[in-house]
Design a protein around this motif. Structure first.
Motif, PDB file in Angstrom:
ATOM      1  N   GLN A 112       6.735  14.230  14.958  1.00 54.07           N
ATOM      2  CA  GLN A 112       7.507  15.451  15.173  1.00 54.07           C
ATOM      3  C   GLN A 112       6.637  16.704  15.065  1.00 54.07           C
ATOM      4  OE1 GLN A 112      10.557  15.197  12.190  1.00 54.07           O
ATOM      5  NE2 GLN A 112      11.540  13.422  13.121  1.00 54.07           N
ATOM      6  N   ASN A 113       5.327  16.522  15.112  1.00 57.91           N
ATOM      7  CA  ASN A 113       4.410  17.631  14.872  1.00 57.91           C
ATOM      8  C   ASN A 113       3.427  17.746  16.035  1.00 57.91           C
ATOM      9  OD1 ASN A 113       2.314  19.332  13.849  1.00 57.91           O
ATOM     10  ND2 ASN A 113       2.869  18.798  11.749  1.00 57.91           N
ATOM     11  N   LYS A 114       3.691  18.680  16.939  1.00 55.59           N
ATOM     12  CA  LYS A 114       2.840  18.836  18.118  1.00 55.59           C
ATOM     13  C   LYS A 114       1.439  19.310  17.750  1.00 55.59           C
ATOM     14  CE  LYS A 114       6.576  19.648  21.446  1.00 55.59           C
ATOM     15  NZ  LYS A 114       7.132  20.593  22.463  1.00 55.59           N
ATOM     16  N   GLN A 118      -1.975  17.338  18.766  1.00 53.77           N
ATOM     17  CA  GLN A 118      -3.066  17.987  19.495  1.00 53.77           C
ATOM     18  C   GLN A 118      -4.349  17.974  18.683  1.00 53.77           C
ATOM     19  OE1 GLN A 118      -3.184  18.954  22.574  1.00 53.77           O
ATOM     20  NE2 GLN A 118      -5.204  19.865  22.496  1.00 53.77           N
ATOM     21  N   LEU A 119      -4.235  18.131  17.365  1.00 58.14           N
ATOM     22  CA  LEU A 119      -5.403  18.076  16.493  1.00 58.14           C
ATOM     23  C   LEU A 119      -6.112  16.728  16.637  1.00 58.14           C
ATOM     24  CD1 LEU A 119      -7.113  19.290  14.143  1.00 58.14           C
ATOM     25  CD2 LEU A 119      -5.493  18.195  12.573  1.00 58.14           C
ATOM     26  N   GLY A 414      -2.715  26.926  15.616  1.00 59.81           N
ATOM     27  CA  GLY A 414      -2.083  25.890  16.406  1.00 59.81           C
ATOM     28  C   GLY A 414      -2.042  26.173  17.889  1.00 59.81           C
ATOM     29  N   ILE A 415      -0.935  25.768  18.504  1.00 57.00           N
ATOM     30  CA  ILE A 415      -0.782  25.807  19.959  1.00 57.00           C
ATOM     31  C   ILE A 415      -0.057  27.087  20.369  1.00 57.00           C
ATOM     32  CG2 ILE A 415       0.159  24.579  21.962  1.00 57.00           C
ATOM     33  CD1 ILE A 415       0.214  22.054  20.139  1.00 57.00           C
ATOM     34  N   GLU A 436       4.285  23.457  10.881  1.00 60.74           N
ATOM     35  CA  GLU A 436       3.483  22.371  11.449  1.00 60.74           C
ATOM     36  C   GLU A 436       2.027  22.381  10.982  1.00 60.74           C
ATOM     37  OE1 GLU A 436       5.470  21.034  15.685  1.00 60.74           O
ATOM     38  OE2 GLU A 436       3.604  22.190  15.694  1.00 60.74           O
ATOM     39  N   THR A 437       1.480  23.555  10.762  1.00 60.02           N
ATOM     40  CA  THR A 437       0.044  23.650  10.492  1.00 60.02           C
ATOM     41  C   THR A 437      -0.316  23.420   9.025  1.00 60.02           C
ATOM     42  OG1 THR A 437       0.212  26.055  10.212  1.00 60.02           O
ATOM     43  CG2 THR A 437      -0.333  25.239  12.419  1.00 60.02           C
ATOM     44  N   GLN A 438       0.665  23.071   8.187  1.00 61.96           N
ATOM     45  CA  GLN A 438       0.396  22.911   6.753  1.00 61.96           C
ATOM     46  C   GLN A 438      -0.195  21.535   6.434  1.00 61.96           C
ATOM     47  OE1 GLN A 438       0.530  25.459   4.818  1.00 61.96           O
ATOM     48  NE2 GLN A 438       1.578  26.809   6.254  1.00 61.96           N
ATOM     49  N   LEU A 439      -1.247  21.167   7.129  1.00 65.62           N
ATOM     50  CA  LEU A 439      -1.940  19.903   6.876  1.00 65.62           C
ATOM     51  C   LEU A 439      -3.060  20.064   5.851  1.00 65.62           C
ATOM     52  CD1 LEU A 439      -2.163  18.462  10.499  1.00 65.62           C
ATOM     53  CD2 LEU A 439      -0.800  17.565   8.609  1.00 65.62           C
TER      54      LEU A 439
END
Length: 542
Positions: A112-114, A118-119, A414-415, A436-439
């Motif tokens: 669920q994480n675009k 992409q990463l 991100g994107i 989404e970017t909280q990796l």
């Protein structure tokens, strides 16, 4: 795929762990990720032989240069045509497993994480992240070490006999990174000299430092718009003026408490208490022994008793403090300079942020802010993945790509059209992008911090000016990055006892007079030994 654990963070747990704000001190001893080796010795000569060459990136000219003030450079605009810094994906097609911590909500899962999808394409390997709340990380790390469950990359946590553990579990990176050898990884070579001290044990490089320095300096944030609305000034000149400001900001009818959290460090700064340790008469003296600690505790207890600190400060969740600041129910909150983007994100567009400099408690001049440590932590490579060491170093080099590159733009924002929108030529995270970017890529590897706060005109300059005012005269910890086995083994438990007592005193459950006997016990239980070990490390570094 390894799934992140999603245990919530209680404010009580954070306070007990001495992690009043996010990154600063979330790992016990994270600023002591050490110069000591297996023998506890790691002198300057040994470090100089293996220290990687420092080759600063010259690709982008800053709008505001921080070199003169020993603070990060600042930028108002992201380059319209960012450079492609990495020619080919660093991965080898095999999964890259990373063990680290988080101070933010767990991101959506891969399906669920675009951004994550992409990463993986840009890396050339599927990334698997095992994230734990920062306050739990030492326990999680010790369990992973014992069970031989560390990822290919792992943030080094607190554990007894850390140098021995690294010798057994981590790849010796000296043959790959020492001196000019690091030139193969130019963005790792862009890391400041002092940050590498935290990655060198027993004359060997065992990891990649996560650089911070001045940006991790703890300060007191203020909602400038609320101050202006009430005709108040945040430039207080004494402890009495600070108390009066808190009184004016507190309005129970609006459910507003001046302080969203306990301003422990800000108050200590008003009383001139040293940053961790002071060298005196041939030994180290802990700041806990300073008689002014009792004065600081008395002031904190006064703020609490007066109702100026939010009543949930000791029991709420970590995110709550940011929420209180963002919605104005706690217009003053402690945080690091690196937290500026997150505080901006939590306010509406009419909100305005400022930083308050601590005054001397008696009005005799400025207070003494504590300078942030050179490195937040260190990422090591698992010996099990030694056959992939060049791939993993290339991946970490990718994550450390500096401001002005396409890689930095993607890793942070991100994107386009999904995770961020372009506003006046700058990338601004959407709510989806913020999630989404909280990796926690920046807790695996990171370049030197850059002040770049898009979306709110003037924010980069405001942050830069605040750092320029506060950081040059800040107090450094003289033994930052130095290793003490006793500190590593017993320090967290000893510190927790004192943190718990601090909470009891502030809330009026124990008298201020309980502090001195507790410090005496701390010294007897290991504090004096920690001081001796750190002083030995300090002497050997000269």
């Amino acid at each position: 795929m390894t799934k992140p654990s999603a245990r919530t963070l209680s404010r009580r747990t954070l306070f007990a762990a001495g992690a009043a704000v996010g990154l600063s001190g979330a790992l016990a001893g994270c600023s002591n990720e050490g110069r000591g080796g297996v023998t506890g010795a790691n002198d300057a000569a040994a470090k100089s032989k293996v220290r990687p060459a420092y080759i600063p990136y010259q690709g982008v000219k800053p709008d505001m240069s921080g070199a003169e003030y020993n603070i990060p450079d600042a930028f108002n605009k992201y380059p319209a045509e960012p450079v492609q810094a990495i020619d080919a994906p660093p991965g080898d097609g095999q999964p890259i497993r990373a063990t680290s911590y988080t101070n933010t909500p767990i991101p959506p899962k891969l399906s669920q994480n675009k951004f994550w999808q992409q990463l993986n394409k840009r890396i050339g390997s599927p990334l698997e992240v095992d994230l734990s709340p920062s306050v739990d990380y030492n326990k999680k790390f010790a369990t992973a070490v014992a069970g031989d469950q560390l990822g290919d990359l792992f943030m080094i946590g607190g554990i007894p006999q850390k140098p021995q553990m690294l010798a057994a579990k981590a790849v010796d990176l000296t043959p790959h990174l020492a001196g000019d050898k690091i030139k193969k990884y130019p963005f790792l070579a862009n890391l400041d000299d002092t940050a590498w001290n935290s990655a060198i044990f027993d004359g060997k490089i065992y990891g990649i430092p996560i650089p911070r320095g001045a940006i991790s300096t703890m300060v007191l944030y203020a909602r400038q718009d609320i101050l202006d609305e009430q005709g108040l000034s945040g430039e207080v000149q004494s402890a009495d003026e600070f108390v009066e400001l808190c009184k004016e900001l507190t309005d129970k009818r609006k459910n507003r408490f001046a302080l969203a959290d306990v301003p422990e460090l800000f108050v200590q700064n008003m009383f001139g208490i040293a940053n961790g340790w002071t060298e005196q008469d041939g030994k180290l003296i802990s700041s806990r022994e300073d008689p002014a600690q009792e004065d600081a505790l008395a002031l904190l207890a006064k703020l609490w008793k007066s109702g100026y600190i939010h009543p949930d400060a000791f029991t709420g969740q970590n995110q709550d403090r940011k929420t209180r600041f963002g919605n104005g129910t706690g217009p003053l909150v402690p945080g690091t300079f690196s937290g500026w983007p997150g505080f901006l994100q939590g306010m509406d567009k009419q909100g305005e942020l400022a930083v308050m400099a601590p005054p001397a408690h008696d009005g005799s001049g400025p207070g003494h802010t504590w300078l942030g440590a050179p490195a937040l932590s260190v990422t090591a490579i698992n010996k099990k993945a030694e056959d992939r060491v060049e791939t993993l170093l290339s991946y970490l080099n990718y994550l450390a790509a500096p401001f002005g590159t396409r890689e930095y733009l993607f890793n942070r924002f991100g994107i386009k059209g999904v995770d961020y929108e372009e506003v006046d030529g700058n990338p601004v995270l959407t709510d989806k992008g913020f999630s989404e970017t909280q990796l926690c890529l920046g807790y695996q590897a990171d370049g030197p911090w850059t002040i770049f706060l898009p979306g709110r005109e003037g924010s980069s300059a405001a942050c830069f000016d605040a750092m320029k005012q506060i950081c040059p005269d800040s107090l450094a910890n003289p033994v930052d990055g130095m290793y003490s086995e006793t500190e590593n083994r017993k320090g967290p438990q000893l510190a927790t006892k004192l943190s718990d007592l601090t909470g009891e005193i502030v809330q009026g459950r124990k008298p201020v007079s309980a502090w001195a006997p507790a410090v005496k016990n701390w010294r007897a239980d290991g504090g004096d030994k920690i001081a001796d070990e750190l002083y030995a490390a300090l002497k050997s570094s000269r």
